[in-house]
Design an enzyme around this catalytic site. Structure first.
Site, PDB file in Angstrom:
ATOM      1  N   GLU A  49      -2.998  10.839  -0.082  1.00  0.00           N
ATOM      2  CA  GLU A  49      -3.714   9.687  -0.613  1.00  0.00           C
ATOM      3  C   GLU A  49      -4.968   9.499   0.237  1.00  0.00           C
ATOM      4  O   GLU A  49      -4.876   9.183   1.427  1.00  0.00           O
ATOM      5  CB  GLU A  49      -2.823   8.441  -0.557  1.00  0.00           C
ATOM      6  CG  GLU A  49      -3.407   7.232  -1.243  1.00  0.00           C
ATOM      7  CD  GLU A  49      -2.457   6.058  -1.191  1.00  0.00           C
ATOM      8  OE1 GLU A  49      -2.036   5.605  -2.261  1.00  0.00           O
ATOM      9  OE2 GLU A  49      -2.127   5.595  -0.078  1.00  0.00           O
ATOM     10  N   ASP A  60      -6.863  -3.918   2.607  1.00  0.00           N
ATOM     11  CA  ASP A  60      -6.549  -3.216   3.842  1.00  0.00           C
ATOM     12  C   ASP A  60      -6.549  -4.135   5.049  1.00  0.00           C
ATOM     13  O   ASP A  60      -7.406  -5.016   5.187  1.00  0.00           O
ATOM     14  CB  ASP A  60      -7.562  -2.093   4.064  1.00  0.00           C
ATOM     15  CG  ASP A  60      -7.446  -1.014   3.013  1.00  0.00           C
ATOM     16  OD1 ASP A  60      -6.373  -0.386   2.957  1.00  0.00           O
ATOM     17  OD2 ASP A  60      -8.401  -0.812   2.249  1.00  0.00           O
ATOM     18  N   TYR A 174       2.936   2.387  -7.703  1.00  0.00           N
ATOM     19  CA  TYR A 174       2.883   2.125  -6.263  1.00  0.00           C
ATOM     20  C   TYR A 174       3.420   0.713  -6.050  1.00  0.00           C
ATOM     21  O   TYR A 174       2.769  -0.263  -6.410  1.00  0.00           O
ATOM     22  CB  TYR A 174       1.437   2.248  -5.784  1.00  0.00           C
ATOM     23  CG  TYR A 174       1.221   2.217  -4.276  1.00  0.00           C
ATOM     24  CD1 TYR A 174       1.981   1.429  -3.437  1.00  0.00           C
ATOM     25  CD2 TYR A 174       0.219   2.981  -3.692  1.00  0.00           C
ATOM     26  CE1 TYR A 174       1.771   1.395  -2.077  1.00  0.00           C
ATOM     27  CE2 TYR A 174      -0.026   2.966  -2.328  1.00  0.00           C
ATOM     28  CZ  TYR A 174       0.759   2.168  -1.520  1.00  0.00           C
ATOM     29  OH  TYR A 174       0.542   2.134  -0.180  1.00  0.00           O
TER      30      TYR A 174
END
Length: 265
Positions: A49, A60, A174
């Protein structure tokens, strides 16, 4: 069968989860990043990834924010990210999934971006801030160029949205196991088996689990119920800790990645 399907099918046949390794493209510089990618692949990662460096990476935590900053300061651009993929394809056929943000796709032209990504050797794309309800243009381009789509399910995702997410996904789901942002955690989130089971009611595609998984024991724990385990910050931290030893960085990263990969066995 596409490379993503092959990777998860092979892992299932071997009665294990697939290991998905995250690295930020170009961190800390192009050449070191290329060697870092080779290191995690040599260590046994089933899927790579690649984070596409972005100035405002909202999903993030600090570790990956700083990785993106290092990559941008090191001269990474959209074209350089594509070049990194092309260089990886010289030695590996492991599936590559972009972890990116919609502004990077939109600003380059959706169809142009998807076409270029596929031509470079990218297999799938996870656009963090693009919900499937607003993804028609991206979905159409990905279908046209046979680039697989990855969408996120979070602990807070309402049950009524799961069929829509499942229908829009062509690569894997995911599952973001924690609220908040990426980063190393002392323990895995609760209720992962129940969450994965709930998602599987709406898709036959693999379900990979990430966010906060950072040790071999945590990988092993998550692998009991997930089709794939995503590890990012624990790998990126090796890069951060070896910025003054870039020649030795790949070897150190390979050791750490191999220790984590051992958790899926």
């Amino acid at each position: 069968m596409d490379r993503i399907s092959q990777a998860f099918t092979r892992a299932s046949y071997e009665k294990r989860a697939a290991f998905v390794a995250y690295l930020c493209a170009g961190d800390p510089d192009f050449d070191t990043s290329l060697q870092a990618c080779r290191a995690v692949l040599d260590a046994g990662a089933d899927v790579l990834e690649l984070g596409v460096p972005f100035s405002d990476p909202l999903a993030d935590g600090l570790t990956n924010q700083l990785a993106a900053q290092r990559a941008l300061e090191g001269g990474m651009t959209t074209e350089r990210v594509f070049e990194l993929v092309r260089r990886i394809r010289e030695f590996s056929q492991v599936p590559i999934v972009f972890y990116t943000y919609y502004n990077l796709v939109f600003s380059n032209g959706v169809e142009n971006y998807v076409r270029a990504a596929k031509a470079a050797g990218v297999d799938g794309m996870l656009t963090l801030d693009l919900p499937p309800e607003e993804a028609d243009e991206v979905l159409a381009a990905c279908k046209q160029h046979d680039l697989k789509t990855v969408f996120i399910v979070a602990p807070t995702t309402p049950a009524e949205r799961l069929p829509k997410i499942g229908a829009a996904t062509t690569g894997f789901i995911y599952y973001v196991s924690r609220e908040g942002v990426t980063g190393v955690r002392n323990q895995v989130a609760a209720n992962i088996p129940e969450a994965v089971a709930r998602i599987r009611q709406h898709t036959t595609l693999p379900v990979a689990v990430g966010f906060g998984i950072s040790t071999r024991d945590q990988v092993r724990q998550v692998a009991r119920s997930a089709d794939g385990v995503v590890v990012g910050s624990a790998l990126v931290n090796v890069i951060r800790d070896n910025l003054d030893n870039r020649a030795g960085l790949p070897a150190r990263l390979r050791i750490t990645a191999a220790e984590l990969v051992a958790g899926i066995a």
